[in-house]
Design an enzyme around this catalytic site. Structure first.
Site, PDB file in Angstrom:
ATOM      1  CD  GLU A  64      -2.874  -1.348   0.183  1.00  0.00           C
ATOM      2  OE1 GLU A  64      -2.900  -0.504  -0.722  1.00  0.00           O
ATOM      3  OE2 GLU A  64      -3.611  -2.339   0.215  1.00  0.00           O
TER       4      GLU A  64
ATOM      5  CG  HIS B 285      -4.417   0.126   5.767  1.00  0.00           C
ATOM      6  ND1 HIS B 285      -5.784   0.290   5.644  1.00  0.00           N
ATOM      7  CD2 HIS B 285      -4.153  -1.125   5.313  1.00  0.00           C
ATOM      8  CE1 HIS B 285      -6.307  -0.812   5.117  1.00  0.00           C
ATOM      9  NE2 HIS B 285      -5.340  -1.688   4.914  1.00  0.00           N
TER      10      HIS B 285
ATOM     11  CG  HIS C 186      -7.385  -5.067   7.855  1.00  0.00           C
ATOM     12  ND1 HIS C 186      -6.656  -6.180   7.445  1.00  0.00           N
ATOM     13  CD2 HIS C 186      -7.137  -4.097   6.936  1.00  0.00           C
ATOM     14  CE1 HIS C 186      -6.006  -5.886   6.331  1.00  0.00           C
ATOM     15  NE2 HIS C 186      -6.257  -4.629   6.007  1.00  0.00           N
TER      16      HIS C 186
ATOM     17  CD  GLU D 298     -14.018  12.696  25.728  1.00  0.00           C
ATOM     18  OE1 GLU D 298     -12.947  12.166  25.402  1.00  0.00           O
ATOM     19  OE2 GLU D 298     -14.178  13.373  26.755  1.00  0.00           O
TER      20      GLU D 298
ATOM     21  CG  HIS E 110      -9.321  -3.302   2.737  1.00  0.00           C
ATOM     22  ND1 HIS E 110      -8.612  -3.645   1.616  1.00  0.00           N
ATOM     23  CD2 HIS E 110      -8.400  -3.248   3.724  1.00  0.00           C
ATOM     24  CE1 HIS E 110      -7.329  -3.803   1.923  1.00  0.00           C
ATOM     25  NE2 HIS E 110      -7.178  -3.555   3.201  1.00  0.00           N
TER      26      HIS E 110
HETATM   27  O1  2HA Z   1      -1.616  -6.666   3.544  1.00  0.00           O
HETATM   28  O2  2HA Z   1      -3.549  -4.428   4.799  1.00  0.00           O
HETATM   29  O3  2HA Z   1      -4.296  -3.551   2.431  1.00  0.00           O
HETATM   30  C1  2HA Z   1      -1.583  -5.414   4.074  1.00  0.00           C
HETATM   31  C2  2HA Z   1      -2.863  -4.745   3.851  1.00  0.00           C
HETATM   32  C3  2HA Z   1      -3.272  -4.463   2.474  1.00  0.00           C
HETATM   33 ZN    ZN Z   2      -5.476  -3.680   4.352  1.00  0.00          ZN
END
Ligand code: 2HA
Ligand code: ZN
Length: 270
Positions: free
Chosen positions: A116, A139, A141, A169, A210
């Protein structure tokens, strides 16, 4: 030269990704983090003329010319970073208008930065345009935010308002709200460009079905931003199927704006 494993930025990065794993946000190789570094701080630990190898990026990012980043590696597991930082992390300097990354440290098994990388670098450029103090793109999940994208409208105003209503908040922590991308193929320049565009107006960008991107001035703040949105999504997933008897009204949110000297995104409150 000082020991880079003792650099405050390295210690903080390792602690942060370890904590992200502990929160369940980064299963297997899920998630990626990039941290903008100053040349002066890098020079205390590395000879910046010593390039290990050059890695083509596949995009251009002229605004980031000469900038240094500490970045998690592709295919690497956050849970392992603390045990082998030099395998799982890397420090690169962008050159040739961003088209090449010079590896100065790390990815010692021959690896490279996260798949990414385009979304990270393009988001850094976008956030630096809005806030010169921005240093982090993160980033991951988180389960509840991800779950929410299956059952809630993806309209940005509606999504933001729902999160703001879930914890008092929230509007204070992310008054700029949450932008939302539809499902797109990850790891591409296209999703990178789309994410960066969304980053111009909010520090949180949901990738539907995602995960989420956050940006901020340091690792702690960015972690806290995602943590707060994820907590709100958790409350939502606990109550969405139940009749709602009470809520945080727009009037209450205006009181919060005044008390904490923040302003909710234009047009998002009545
Ligand atoms: O594999 O989170 O979006 C890493 C990730 C791809
Ligand atoms: Zn990801």
């Amino acid at each position: 030269m000082k020991n880079i494993l003792e650099a405050p930025f390295m210690i903080e990065m390792i602690r942060t990704v370890t904590n992200m794993y502990a929160h369940g946000w980064d299963e297997r190789n899920g998630g990626n983090v990039s941290l903008l570094l100053d040349e002066a701080e890098v020079s205390e630990y590395l000879d910046t003329d010593k390039v290990i190898r050059t890695i083509p990026t596949g995009f251009s990012a002229p605004d980031l010319e000469g900038k240094y980043f500490l970045v998690t590696g592709t295919g690497k597991y956050f849970k392992n970073v603390q045990y082998e930082p030099e395998v799982n992390l890397g420090i690169v300097r962008l050159e040739d208008g961003g088209e090449n990354a010079r590896l100065l440290w790390g990815y010692s098994d021959g690896g490279q930065f996260t798949s990414e990388f385009p979304a990270h670098m393009m988001s850094h450029a976008a956030r630096l345009g809005v806030d010169p103090a921005n240093r982090v793109v993160m980033h991951c999940h988180p389960a509840n935010l991800l779950a929410m994208t299956y059952v809630h409208t993806l309209d940005e105003k509606e999504f933001t308002r729902t999160l703001w209503q879930m914890c008092t908040e929230c509007i204070v922590v992310f008054p700029d709200g949450v932008n939302v991308l539809p499902w797109m193929l990850c790891g591409t320049n296209e999703i990178g460009l789309a994410t960066a565009e969304k980053m111009k107006t909010a520090r949180l960008v949901v990738w539907s079905l995602h995960g989420i991107y956050g940006a901020g001035k340091d690792l702690d703040e960015t972690f806290g931003l995602i943590e707060t949105a994820e907590k709100a999504a958790e409350i939502y997933m606990k109550i969405a199927h139940l009749p709602r008897v009470n809520t945080i009204t727009d009037e209450m949110m205006h009181q919060l704006e005044e008390r904490f000297n923040v302003k909710g995104r234009d047009g998002y409150l009545e």
